[in-house]
Motif scaffolding. Structure first.
Motif, short mmCIF file in Angstrom:
data_model
loop_
_atom_site.label_atom_id
_atom_site.label_comp_id
_atom_site.label_asym_id
_atom_site.label_seq_id
_atom_site.Cartn_x
_atom_site.Cartn_y
_atom_site.Cartn_z
N SER A 1 0.81 -1.22 0.00
CA SER A 1 0.00 0.00 0.00
C SER A 1 0.84 1.27 0.00
CB SER A 1 -0.93 0.01 1.22
OG SER A 1 -0.17 0.03 2.42
N GLN A 2 2.12 1.15 0.39
CA GLN A 2 3.07 2.27 0.38
C GLN A 2 2.60 3.44 1.24
OE1 GLN A 2 4.06 3.33 -3.68
NE2 GLN A 2 4.40 1.21 -4.28
N VAL A 3 1.93 3.14 2.36
CA VAL A 3 1.50 4.22 3.25
C VAL A 3 2.60 4.62 4.22
CG1 VAL A 3 -0.93 3.58 3.08
CG2 VAL A 3 0.47 2.58 4.89
N VAL A 4 3.65 3.80 4.33
CA VAL A 4 4.80 4.14 5.16
C VAL A 4 6.07 3.83 4.37
CG1 VAL A 4 3.67 3.75 7.38
CG2 VAL A 4 4.76 1.83 6.21
N ALA A 5 7.20 4.26 4.90
CA ALA A 5 8.48 3.96 4.26
C ALA A 5 8.73 2.45 4.25
CB ALA A 5 9.61 4.68 5.01
N ARG A 6 9.53 2.00 3.31
CA ARG A 6 9.80 0.57 3.17
C ARG A 6 10.37 -0.04 4.44
NH1 ARG A 6 6.79 -1.10 -1.05
NH2 ARG A 6 7.52 -0.36 -3.08
N TRP A 7 11.22 0.73 5.14
CA TRP A 7 11.85 0.17 6.34
C TRP A 7 10.80 -0.18 7.39
CZ3 TRP A 7 10.95 1.98 11.14
CH2 TRP A 7 10.49 3.30 11.29
N ALA A 8 9.74 0.62 7.47
CA ALA A 8 8.70 0.37 8.46
C ALA A 8 7.93 -0.90 8.12
CB ALA A 8 7.76 1.56 8.54
#
Length: 231
Positions: A168-175
């Motif tokens: 969904s890309q609602v947060v950074a990839r690391w999260a």
């Protein structure tokens, strides 16, 4: 004499308050369980007699565990729902599968905590180790069922929710990665190679990933977060 027109009262828009509340709540449950797993006076793989002896040696830590579990029970289900609220638009099937597993899993945690409640209560009541061990081993069969639902639900469910965060890309990839790997790390630290520090890291990664979700919620506009209140 003409009647004075009564203007309808405009309802207050509570979406800003609900966003801030959601952002505050979302990491709390995972953070509480991270601390619980670190301060737990025994290892999950210990036998009953060893668990009882460790709890009797450190009842204060056992009491702290119960308080942290209480916080977790109150906040884990809302936190899963909040994360799912952000991911469901772009990853509906993954989000749905994750919540179907996570919500029953988190709700089952209360049954597991009942065992720790019995350990602490028996110690505080001055019962001998043999009696507390027998009490601990004679829990209702629903406890075993709850354990299975909790393990499957929170491990697999969290992985799926992390993948939903990635897609969904609602947060950074690391999260998203932090959420995905958090529960496999916890499983290793709890069952395979007991290590409370590693367990703290595992659940802490989930808390960090969920905190990133909280920040993403704060950046949303109210219309992106929820529908306005009807007049």
């Amino acid at each position: 004499m003409s009647a004075t027109a009564v203007q309808p009262r405009t309802k207050r828009d509570v979406r800003t308050a609900s966003r801030w509340l959601a952002a505050f709540v979302v990491p709390i449950g995972a953070a509480a369980i991270a601390l619980l797993r670190y301060f737990l006076p025994y290892d999950t793989a210990d036998d009953s007699a060893t668990i009882v002896s460790k709890v009797m040696a450190e009842p204060g830590r056992s009491s702290l565990v119960l308080w942290l579990a209480f916080i977790g029970i109150l906040t884990l289900v809302p936190s899963a729902y909040i994360v799912g609220k952000l991911t469901r638009r772009r990853a509906p099937w993954l989000t749905g599968a994750a919540l179907v597993l996570l919500i029953p899993g988190y709700l089952s945690l209360g049954w597991l905590v009942a065992g720790d409640q019995a350990l602490w209560t028996g110690t505080e009541a001055g019962l001998d180790a043999g009696t507390i061990t027998k009490l601990y081993d004679t829990m209702h069969p629903t406890g075993g069922l709850a354990a299975g639902i909790f393990v499957l639900g929170h491990v697999v469910g969290t992985i799926l929710l992390g993948i939903a965060l990635w897609r969904s890309q609602v947060v950074a990839r690391w999260a998203a990665v932090a959420v995905i790997v958090s529960q496999p790390i916890h499983f290793v630290a709890a069952v395979i190679v007991p290590n409370h520090t590693l367990d703290l890291i595992g659940w802490g990664l989930q808390a960090a990933g969920f905190a990133a979700v909280g920040l993403a919620i704060l950046r949303l506009r109210n219309d992106e977060w929820d529908l306005p209140t009807l007049p």
